[in-house]
Design a protein around this motif. Structure first.
Motif, PDB file in Angstrom:
ATOM      1  N   PRO A 615       6.714 -14.764   5.824  1.00  0.00           N
ATOM      2  CA  PRO A 615       5.783 -13.678   5.726  1.00  0.00           C
ATOM      3  C   PRO A 615       5.567 -14.196   4.211  1.00  0.00           C
ATOM      4  N   THR A 616       7.339 -14.060   2.961  1.00  0.00           N
ATOM      5  CA  THR A 616       7.055 -14.150   2.145  1.00  0.00           C
ATOM      6  C   THR A 616       5.566 -16.016   2.111  1.00  0.00           C
ATOM      7  N   VAL A 617       5.943 -16.778   2.614  1.00  0.00           N
ATOM      8  CA  VAL A 617       5.297 -18.062   2.577  1.00  0.00           C
ATOM      9  C   VAL A 617       3.609 -17.926   2.915  1.00  0.00           C
ATOM     10  N   ARG A 618       3.314 -16.935   4.023  1.00  0.00           N
ATOM     11  CA  ARG A 618       1.990 -16.696   3.875  1.00  0.00           C
ATOM     12  C   ARG A 618       1.321 -15.926   2.718  1.00  0.00           C
ATOM     13  N   ASP A 619       2.312 -14.762   2.291  1.00  0.00           N
ATOM     14  CA  ASP A 619       2.114 -13.896   0.813  1.00  0.00           C
ATOM     15  C   ASP A 619       1.377 -15.004   0.127  1.00  0.00           C
ATOM     16  N   ILE A 620       2.500 -15.915  -0.376  1.00  0.00           N
ATOM     17  CA  ILE A 620       2.324 -16.796  -1.199  1.00  0.00           C
ATOM     18  C   ILE A 620       0.505 -17.132  -1.124  1.00  0.00           C
ATOM     19  N   LEU A 621       0.522 -17.607  -0.426  1.00  0.00           N
ATOM     20  CA  LEU A 621      -0.106 -18.636   0.470  1.00  0.00           C
ATOM     21  C   LEU A 621      -1.354 -17.576   0.344  1.00  0.00           C
ATOM     22  N   GLY A 622      -1.778 -16.806   0.591  1.00  0.00           N
ATOM     23  CA  GLY A 622      -2.941 -15.187   0.478  1.00  0.00           C
ATOM     24  C   GLY A 622      -2.870 -14.998  -1.300  1.00  0.00           C
ATOM     25  N   GLU A 623      -2.039 -15.362  -1.719  1.00  0.00           N
ATOM     26  CA  GLU A 623      -2.036 -15.042  -3.786  1.00  0.00           C
ATOM     27  C   GLU A 623      -2.277 -15.443  -4.154  1.00  0.00           C
ATOM     28  N   LEU A 624      -2.338 -17.114  -3.923  1.00  0.00           N
ATOM     29  CA  LEU A 624      -2.819 -18.492  -4.823  1.00  0.00           C
ATOM     30  C   LEU A 624      -4.345 -18.208  -4.919  1.00  0.00           C
ATOM     31  N   GLU A 625      -4.466 -18.162  -3.198  1.00  0.00           N
ATOM     32  CA  GLU A 625      -5.998 -17.954  -2.646  1.00  0.00           C
ATOM     33  C   GLU A 625      -7.103 -17.547  -3.386  1.00  0.00           C
ATOM     34  N   LYS A 626      -6.614 -15.888  -3.098  1.00  0.00           N
ATOM     35  CA  LYS A 626      -7.349 -15.051  -4.582  1.00  0.00           C
ATOM     36  C   LYS A 626      -6.184 -14.448  -5.430  1.00  0.00           C
ATOM     37  N   PRO A 627      -5.682 -14.849  -6.315  1.00  0.00           N
ATOM     38  CA  PRO A 627      -4.762 -14.174  -6.600  1.00  0.00           C
ATOM     39  C   PRO A 627      -5.472 -12.896  -7.765  1.00  0.00           C
ATOM     40  N   GLY A 628      -4.302 -11.806  -7.560  1.00  0.00           N
ATOM     41  CA  GLY A 628      -4.691 -10.374  -7.859  1.00  0.00           C
ATOM     42  C   GLY A 628      -5.407  -9.785  -7.509  1.00  0.00           C
ATOM     43  N   ARG A 629      -5.990 -10.044  -6.487  1.00  0.00           N
ATOM     44  CA  ARG A 629      -7.212  -9.286  -5.627  1.00  0.00           C
ATOM     45  C   ARG A 629      -7.009  -7.725  -5.711  1.00  0.00           C
ATOM     46  N   ASP A 630      -8.478  -7.254  -5.696  1.00  0.00           N
ATOM     47  CA  ASP A 630      -7.951  -5.289  -5.561  1.00  0.00           C
ATOM     48  C   ASP A 630      -8.095  -5.274  -3.886  1.00  0.00           C
ATOM     49  N   PRO A 631      -7.255  -4.380  -4.295  1.00  0.00           N
ATOM     50  CA  PRO A 631      -7.833  -3.967  -1.687  1.00  0.00           C
ATOM     51  C   PRO A 631      -8.802  -2.963  -2.061  1.00  0.00           C
ATOM     52  N   ARG A 632      -9.640  -2.410  -3.069  1.00  0.00           N
ATOM     53  CA  ARG A 632     -10.256  -1.650  -2.842  1.00  0.00           C
ATOM     54  C   ARG A 632     -12.089  -2.200  -2.792  1.00  0.00           C
ATOM     55  N   PRO A 633     -12.527  -1.009  -2.135  1.00  0.00           N
ATOM     56  CA  PRO A 633     -13.456  -1.540  -1.769  1.00  0.00           C
ATOM     57  C   PRO A 633     -14.612  -1.143  -3.105  1.00  0.00           C
ATOM     58  N   SER A 634     -15.812  -2.408  -3.403  1.00  0.00           N
ATOM     59  CA  SER A 634     -16.829  -2.550  -3.673  1.00  0.00           C
ATOM     60  C   SER A 634     -17.631  -0.506  -4.139  1.00  0.00           C
ATOM     61  N   PHE A 635     -17.762  -1.214  -5.647  1.00  0.00           N
ATOM     62  CA  PHE A 635     -18.559   0.349  -6.224  1.00  0.00           C
ATOM     63  C   PHE A 635     -19.447   1.052  -5.044  1.00  0.00           C
ATOM     64  N   LYS A 636     -19.500   2.722  -4.871  1.00  0.00           N
ATOM     65  CA  LYS A 636     -20.868   2.615  -4.396  1.00  0.00           C
ATOM     66  C   LYS A 636     -21.343   4.508  -4.593  1.00  0.00           C
ATOM     67  N   THR A 637     -22.359   4.967  -5.139  1.00  0.00           N
ATOM     68  CA  THR A 637     -22.262   5.792  -5.452  1.00  0.00           C
ATOM     69  C   THR A 637     -23.425   6.209  -4.378  1.00  0.00           C
ATOM     70  N   ALA A 638     -23.087   7.790  -4.432  1.00  0.00           N
ATOM     71  CA  ALA A 638     -24.198   8.775  -3.373  1.00  0.00           C
ATOM     72  C   ALA A 638     -25.733   9.058  -4.670  1.00  0.00           C
ATOM     73  N   THR A 639     -26.723   9.217  -3.889  1.00  0.00           N
ATOM     74  CA  THR A 639     -28.202   9.888  -5.221  1.00  0.00           C
ATOM     75  C   THR A 639     -28.330  11.321  -4.293  1.00  0.00           C
ATOM     76  N   PHE A 640     -28.302  12.170  -4.961  1.00  0.00           N
ATOM     77  CA  PHE A 640     -28.272  13.495  -4.614  1.00  0.00           C
ATOM     78  C   PHE A 640     -30.205  13.534  -4.389  1.00  0.00           C
ATOM     79  N   THR A 641     -30.361  14.417  -4.103  1.00  0.00           N
ATOM     80  CA  THR A 641     -32.038  14.664  -3.952  1.00  0.00           C
ATOM     81  C   THR A 641     -32.188  15.814  -5.099  1.00  0.00           C
ATOM     82  N   GLU A 642     -33.512  15.204  -5.829  1.00  0.00           N
ATOM     83  CA  GLU A 642     -33.664  15.691  -6.635  1.00  0.00           C
ATOM     84  C   GLU A 642     -34.298  17.385  -6.249  1.00  0.00           C
ATOM     85  N   GLY A 643     -34.706  18.933  -6.725  1.00  0.00           N
ATOM     86  CA  GLY A 643     -34.640  19.617  -6.855  1.00  0.00           C
ATOM     87  C   GLY A 643     -33.813  20.335  -5.621  1.00  0.00           C
ATOM     88  N   VAL A 644     -32.853  20.082  -5.312  1.00  0.00           N
ATOM     89  CA  VAL A 644     -31.629  20.682  -4.489  1.00  0.00           C
ATOM     90  C   VAL A 644     -30.728  21.250  -5.541  1.00  0.00           C
TER      91      VAL A 644
END
Length: 773
Positions: A615-644
Motif C-alpha cells: 500500500p505504501t509503495v503504491r501511494d508513493i508511486l502515485g504521488e511521484l506521478e502527480k505530486p501534491g495533487r489536489d483531490p478537490r474538483p475543478s472550479f465551476k459556478t452557477a449563472t443566475f437568471t437575469e431579472g429573477v
C-alpha cells in the motif's frame, strides 16, 4: 475498564466496520498511542490492513461508547456483589447486555433509590399480602387484606393498593418484560403532534404538524426534530400513542404485564392481578418507557442530523477552489453600503472601500467607478459577491459594469458565494488580530473574497456549525455535534494538504498532530526566520517534538524548497524508499516529478521491504506521478437568471441554474438567487428512485432546476430536477384537486425584467479612462 473486555470490544467493532479484530486492535493501539485518524489512514495502512478514515472515525466513536459501557458494567457488578445479591444467572445477564439501556434495565432492581410507596408497603408487611394473593387465586384479595391491616393501611382498600404498588414496582424492574414492551412500542407506536389551542397564528411555521400522525418506527429525523422544536416553543404537544384503539385492559401491553404475573385464570385473584398489571402499565410503565423511547428517538434523529450536517460540511470544505488569483470581495448592503475588499493571489488585503449604489444615497455610477478603479489597479480576476441582502442587486450592478469594459479586455469572473459565517469570522478575535484597524463589515468582505479563492483555507476560521449547511444544529447535542464536525474539518484539511509557508494559524491548527498552540508557534517561527526550506526545519519550532513531526510532516507542503519530496504527500520516513524508486527510473527526481510516465513501467511489489508494504509503495508511486495533487474538483459556478431577484419574480415552469447549498434526508436546497433557497424534494431529484439525496447531489454542486410551486407568504419554493419537469408532482397535485399554476414563457419574463440604469456613452468613456485606455 478491564483488559479482559478488549477482545469483546474488538469483535463488536470489527463486525460493525467490516474488518478483522486484529485490524481493530492495531488501530486502537495506534490511536491510544497518540496517533490521529488522518495519520493512521494515510501512513499506517500496513499496520491496520488498510482501514480508511471513515472506518477509523466509526471505530473511534464506537470505542469510546463501548469502553464507557464496559466501565459501567464493571461498576454494576461491583455494586451488586457488594450487596451480596449476585447470582450466576444475574452475572450472565449482565455479561450479555450490549447497550447501556439494557444494562440499566438489569441493574434497576439493585440500584439504590429514594423511598418509594412500594418500600413503605413492604415495611408495613404487605409483601405477605402479595404472596397470599399469588398463592391463592380463588380468594378475594379484599378478604385476604383483612389479615394485613396496619397503621397507614387501616382498611382493606388501602392494603390492596399497597400490594398493587409492590407488584407495579416489580414489573417496572423486570428487565425481560421491559425489553418486550419496548419492542412492542417501537413496532406499533404512533408519533402524534397537535397544535396548542390558540397558538395557530404564532406557530404558523409548524402548520404541517398541527394534526400530525405517523409511525414511530418510520419517523425521519427532520420531522422528529421539527416536532420537538415545536414542543419546546410551546406551539405543539407531542405524544407517543400505543394501542390507542384497544379497550382498557385488553391492549397487548397490558396483557404482557398480566402474563408476567401469571394471571391467566378466572379466579378473583387472577382478575385483581390483571387489573393491577393494567394499572401498572397505564400509570408507571407506559410513561417511563415512552420517555425512554422518545429519548431514543431524539438521539437517533440528532445522530442523523449530525451525520447529514457532517457530510454537507465535508462537501463544502472540499468544494473547488477558484485558485490563487487577485480577487475582489463584495459584502452587499443597502443602507450601510456595499463593502469592497481586494486581496492578492495569496489572500493578502490590498485595498478596501465602501460604495453606495442603493438608497438612500443611490449612487450606482460612483460605485461602479470606484469598483472599476480597483479592478484596474490590482488586476482583479475574480469578483466574489456575498449572497445576503441586496446580493442580486449588487450582482446586477457588477454585470452592467463588466459590460462597459473595453472590448478585448479580460473581464473578471463574478461569482455569488455563500456568506454564511462571514459575520462570525469578522467579529472574532482572530479577525481582530489579523485586521485590527478594519471595520467589522470590511473584514467580512475579505472573508468572502478568500472563501472563493480557497473555501477550505477560509472556512476553517469559522466555527463549523456557523457555516450554514445543517438543519436544527441548535437543537442537537452540542458536544457531539462539535466533536463530529471537528473531525470532518480535520479529515478535509489533511486530505488536501497545507502549504507550510502560506497557511494561516487556524488552518495549520487542523493539521494532524499540530493543534492551535503549535500552529501559533509555527507562524511565529516563520515570521521570525522566513519561509521554511525543508520539512525537517519544523523540528526547530518551539515545543514541536518528534511525535508531532511524525504526525504532521506528511500533510505539510513546501513548494520550491531544498527537498523536492517536501512538495508531495510522501512522508519523510519514506524518503529513502522514494529515492530508491526514482533511482530505478534512472531519472532526476525533479524531472520525474514533472513527468511521471516512466513510473508506470515499475512493478510495485519489487520495492516492498520489511518496513514498507505494497500500500505504501503504491501511494508513493502515485504521488511521484502527480505530486501534491489536489483531490478537490475543478472550479465551476452557477449563472443566475437575469431579472429573477426575489421570490416574487419566480413563476412555475421557469428553468434556472443554481447552487446546492444544503442536502437533507428529504431533498436538496438550491440557491437560485432570490435570497431564499428552493427545495428539490428527494422524489424530484432524478427520474429514478432515490433513497439518499447524496446519490445525486452534494453541497456546492451547480444544477439546473425547474420551478414547480412558489408560496410567497411562507417563503417556500418547490423545484424539480426531473427531465419530465416534475410531472409526477403535478399529477399528484391534480389528484388532490389542485390546479397547476401557469406562467408566461421564461423568455418573455427575461425580456420584461427590470434593468438597473447604468450610464451614458460618456460614462463608459470615463470607465475606460480609469483603465488607462
Amino acid at each position: 475498564m478491564t483488559s479482559a473486555a478488549m477482545p469483546r470490544i474488538s469483535q463488536i467493532i470489527a463486525a460493525e466496520i467490516g474488518a478483522a479484530a486484529s485490524q481493530v486492535n492495531a488501530a486502537v493501539e495506534l490511536l491510544d498511542g497518540g496517533a490521529t485518524v488522518p495519520f493512521v489512514a494515510r501512513y499506517r495502512k500496513e499496520v491496520t490492513g488498510g482501514l480508511d478514515d471513515t472506518q477509523l472515525r466509526k471505530l473511534e466513536e464506537r470505542l469510546s461508547y463501548l469502553r464507557e459501557l464496559e466501565s459501567r458494567r464493571a461498576a454494576i457488578l461491583e455494586s451488586i456483589n457488594g450487596q451480596g445479591k449476585m447470582t450466576e444467572a444475574l452475572a450472565g445477564s449482565i455479561a450479555k447486555a450490549v447497550t447501556k439501556a439494557e444494562l440499566e434495565d438489569i441493574y434497576l432492581p439493585y440500584k439504590p433509590k429514594r423511598r418509594t410507596k412500594a418500600m413503605i408497603a413492604r415495611e408495613a408487611g404487605l409483601q405477605g399480602l402479595v404472596d397470599a394473593i399469588l398463592a391463592d387465586r380463588s380468594a378475594d384479595p379484599l378478604a385476604l387484606a383483612a389479615g394485613f391491616l396496619t397503621e397507614g393501611f387501616a382498611d382493606a382498600k388501602a392494603a390492596t393498593e399497597g400490594a398493587r404498588d409492590i407488584l407495579a414496582e416489580g414489573l417496572a424492574e423486570d428487565a425481560a418484560l421491559l425489553g418486550r414492551l419496548r419492542d412492542h412500542m417501537r413496532k406499533v407506536g404512533r408519533l402524534t403532534a397537535k397544535v396548542v389551542a390558540g397558538k395557530e397564528a404564532e406557530g404558523a411555521k409548524f402548520s404541517d404538524y398541527f394534526a400530525h400522525d405517523e409511525a414511530f418506527s418510520g419517523a425521519p429525523s427532520h420531522r422528529v426534530l421539527a416536532m420537538l422544536r415545536g414542543r419546546n416553543e410551546e406551539i405543539l404537544s407531542v405524544d407517543l400513542e400505543i394501542d390507542a384503539e384497544a379497550k382498557r385492559g385488553e391492549s397487548p401491553a397490558e396483557r404482557a404485564c398480566g402474563a408476567a404475573l401469571g394471571a391467566a385464570g378466572q379466579g378473583a385473584g387472577d382478575r385483581w392481578l390483571r387489573d393491577a398489571a393494567a394499572w401498572a402499565w397505564r400509570v408507571k410503565l407506559k410513561t417511563s418507557l415512552s420517555l425512554d423511547l422518545m429519548g431514543e428517538l431524539r438521539e437517533a434523529a440528532e445522530a442523523e442530523a449530525i451525520r447529514v450536517f457532517a457530510r454537507n460540511l465535508k462537501d463544502l470544505l472540499l468544494a473547488a477552489p477558484a485558485g490563487g488569483k487577485a480577487t475582489m470581495g463584495l459584502d452587499p448592503g443597502i443602507r450601510t453600503g456595499v463593502k469592497v475588499a481586494v486581496v492578492d493571489a495569496t489572500g493578502k488585503l490590498l485595498a478596501h472601500d465602501t460604495v453606495y449604489p442603493f438608497q438612500p444615497k443611490n449612487d450606482p455610477r460612483g460605485a461602479q467607478v470606484a469598483i472599476a478603479k480597483l479592478i484596474g489597479s490590482h488586476g482583479v480576476k475574480l469578483i466574489a459577491i456575498g449572497n445576503g441582502t441586496a446580493s442580486r442587486e449588487t450582482e446586477k450592478m457588477v454585470s452592467d459594469l463588466l459590460d462597459l469594459l473595453p472590448a478585448g479586455e479580460a473581464k473578471p469572473v463574478k461569482v455569488v458565494v455563500s456568506e454564511a459565517g462571514a459575520s462570525v469570522y469578522s467579529a472574532s478575535e482572530l479577525a481582530a488580530r489579523e485586521f485590527p484597524e478594519l471595520d467589522v463589515s470590511i473584514r467580512g468582505a475579505v472573508s468572502i473574497a478568500r472563501r472563493l479563492q480557497d473555501p477550505l483555507a477560509e472556512l476553517v476560521k469559522i466555527e463549523p456549525k456557523s457555516i450554514g449547511v445543517g438543519q436544527y444544529q441548535h437543537d442537537v447535542d452540542q458536544h457531539r455535534l462539535a466533536r463530529q464536525l471537528d473531525a470532518v474539518v480535520e479529515d478535509a484539511v489533511n486530505a488536501v494538504g497545507v502549504d507550510l509557508n502560506t497557511a494561516s494559524a487556524p488552518l495549520l491548527a487542523r493539521v494532524s498532530g499540530v493543534g492551535s498552540g503549535l500552529a501559533e508557534s509555527i507562524v511565529a517561527h516563520r515570521d521570525a526566520n522566513g519561509p521554511f526550506q525543508t520539512r525537517r526545519e519544523l523540528l526547530k519550532v518551539a515545543r514541536l517534538g518528534p511525535k508531532a513531526f511524525e504526525q504532521a510532516a506528511g500533510f505539510l507542503r513546501i513548494t520550491g524548497g531544498k527537498e523536492p519530496l517536501d512538495a508531495s504527500s510522501v512522508h519523510p520516513e519514506a524518503y529513502d524508499l522514494a529515492r530508491k524508486i526514482v533511482s530505478a527510473c534512472g531519472r532526476d527526481i525533479r524531472s520525474l516529478m514533472a513527468d511521471g510516465a516512466p513510473l508506470k513501467a515499475l512493478n510495485p511489489a519489487s520495492f516492498v521491504d520489511e518496513k514498507f508494504g505494497l500500500p505504501t509503495v503504491r501511494d508513493i508511486l502515485g504521488e511521484l506521478e502527480k505530486p501534491g495533487r489536489d483531490p478537490r474538483p475543478s472550479f465551476k459556478t452557477a449563472t443566475f437568471t437575469e431579472g429573477v431577484n426575489e421570490i416574487k419574480d419566480l413563476k412555475p415552469g421557469m428553468v434556472l441554474e443554481g447552487t446546492v447549498t444544503n442536502v437533507a434526508a428529504f431533498g436538496a436546497f438550491v440557491d437560485v438567487g432570490v435570497h431564499q433557497d428552493g427545495l428539490v424534494h428527494v422524489s424530484q431529484l432524478a427520474d429514478r428512485f432515490i433513497k439518499d439525496p447524496h446519490e445525486v447531489v452534494k453541497a456546492g454542486d451547480v444544477v439546473q432546476v425547474r420551478v414547480t410551486e412558489v408560496d410567497v407568504p411562507r417563503k417556500r419554493i418547490a423545484l424539480t430536477m426531473r427531465k419530465d419537469g416534475g410531472a409526477s408532482a403535478a399529477s399528484a397535485r391534480q389528484e388532490r384537486g389542485a390546479e397547476r399554476p401557469k406562467g408566461p414563457a421564461p423568455k418573455a419574463r427575461m425580456e420584461a425584467a427590470p434593468k438597473v440604469e447604468t450610464s451614458s456613452n460618456a460614462f463608459a468613456d470615463a470607465l475606460k479612462a480609469k483603465f488607462g485606455r
